[in-house]
Write a protein that holds these residues in place. Structure first.
Motif, PDB file in Angstrom:
ATOM      1  N   LEU A 143       0.849  -1.179   0.000  1.00  0.00           N
ATOM      2  CA  LEU A 143       0.000   0.000   0.000  1.00  0.00           C
ATOM      3  C   LEU A 143       0.886   1.231   0.000  1.00  0.00           C
ATOM      4  N   GLY A 144       0.430   2.243  -0.686  1.00  0.00           N
ATOM      5  CA  GLY A 144       1.114   3.522  -0.607  1.00  0.00           C
ATOM      6  C   GLY A 144       0.803   4.180   0.728  1.00  0.00           C
ATOM      7  N   ALA A 145       1.498   5.249   1.020  1.00  0.00           N
ATOM      8  CA  ALA A 145       1.297   5.944   2.296  1.00  0.00           C
ATOM      9  C   ALA A 145      -0.142   6.429   2.451  1.00  0.00           C
ATOM     10  N   ASP A 146      -0.722   6.973   1.394  1.00  0.00           N
ATOM     11  CA  ASP A 146      -2.097   7.462   1.469  1.00  0.00           C
ATOM     12  C   ASP A 146      -3.082   6.321   1.717  1.00  0.00           C
ATOM     13  N   GLU A 147      -2.894   5.213   1.018  1.00  0.00           N
ATOM     14  CA  GLU A 147      -3.780   4.067   1.184  1.00  0.00           C
ATOM     15  C   GLU A 147      -3.648   3.464   2.573  1.00  0.00           C
ATOM     16  N   THR A 148      -2.441   3.418   3.077  1.00  0.00           N
ATOM     17  CA  THR A 148      -2.208   2.886   4.416  1.00  0.00           C
ATOM     18  C   THR A 148      -2.910   3.744   5.459  1.00  0.00           C
ATOM     19  N   LEU A 149      -2.830   5.043   5.304  1.00  0.00           N
ATOM     20  CA  LEU A 149      -3.482   5.951   6.243  1.00  0.00           C
ATOM     21  C   LEU A 149      -4.997   5.788   6.198  1.00  0.00           C
ATOM     22  N   VAL A 150      -5.563   5.658   5.009  1.00  0.00           N
ATOM     23  CA  VAL A 150      -7.009   5.469   4.887  1.00  0.00           C
ATOM     24  C   VAL A 150      -7.437   4.162   5.542  1.00  0.00           C
ATOM     25  N   ALA A 156       0.272   0.278  13.908  1.00  0.00           N
ATOM     26  CA  ALA A 156       1.561   0.606  13.287  1.00  0.00           C
ATOM     27  C   ALA A 156       1.436   0.849  11.790  1.00  0.00           C
ATOM     28  N   LEU A 157       0.275   0.593  11.217  1.00  0.00           N
ATOM     29  CA  LEU A 157       0.095   0.808   9.787  1.00  0.00           C
ATOM     30  C   LEU A 157       0.193   2.268   9.382  1.00  0.00           C
ATOM     31  N   LYS A 158      -0.089   3.156  10.306  1.00  0.00           N
ATOM     32  CA  LYS A 158      -0.098   4.572   9.904  1.00  0.00           C
ATOM     33  C   LYS A 158       1.281   5.142   9.752  1.00  0.00           C
TER      34      LYS A 158
END
Length: 52
Positions: free
Chosen positions: A11-18, A50-52
């Motif tokens: 996942l990209g950073a944006d997808e991980t945050l979502v 920790a995903l964020k």
């Protein structure tokens, strides 16, 4: 675990945050009860955090 048995999720950073925000919201507002019920150890929730 052998390499053949491994899997991954990229996942990209944006997808991980979502994804993190979605899971966190579900856990906080009660809709995540099935997720919380599936947790065997607090470390699993920490790993999700920790995903964020």
């Amino acid at each position: 675990m052998s390499e053949q048995a491994r899997s991954g999720l990229e996942l990209g950073a944006d997808e991980t945050l979502v994804l993190f925000e979605l899971l966190q919201r579900w856990l906080e507002d009660g809709r995540g009860a099935p997720i919380r019920a599936a947790v065997v150890d607090d470390a699993e929730l920490w790993a999700l955090s920790a995903l964020k």
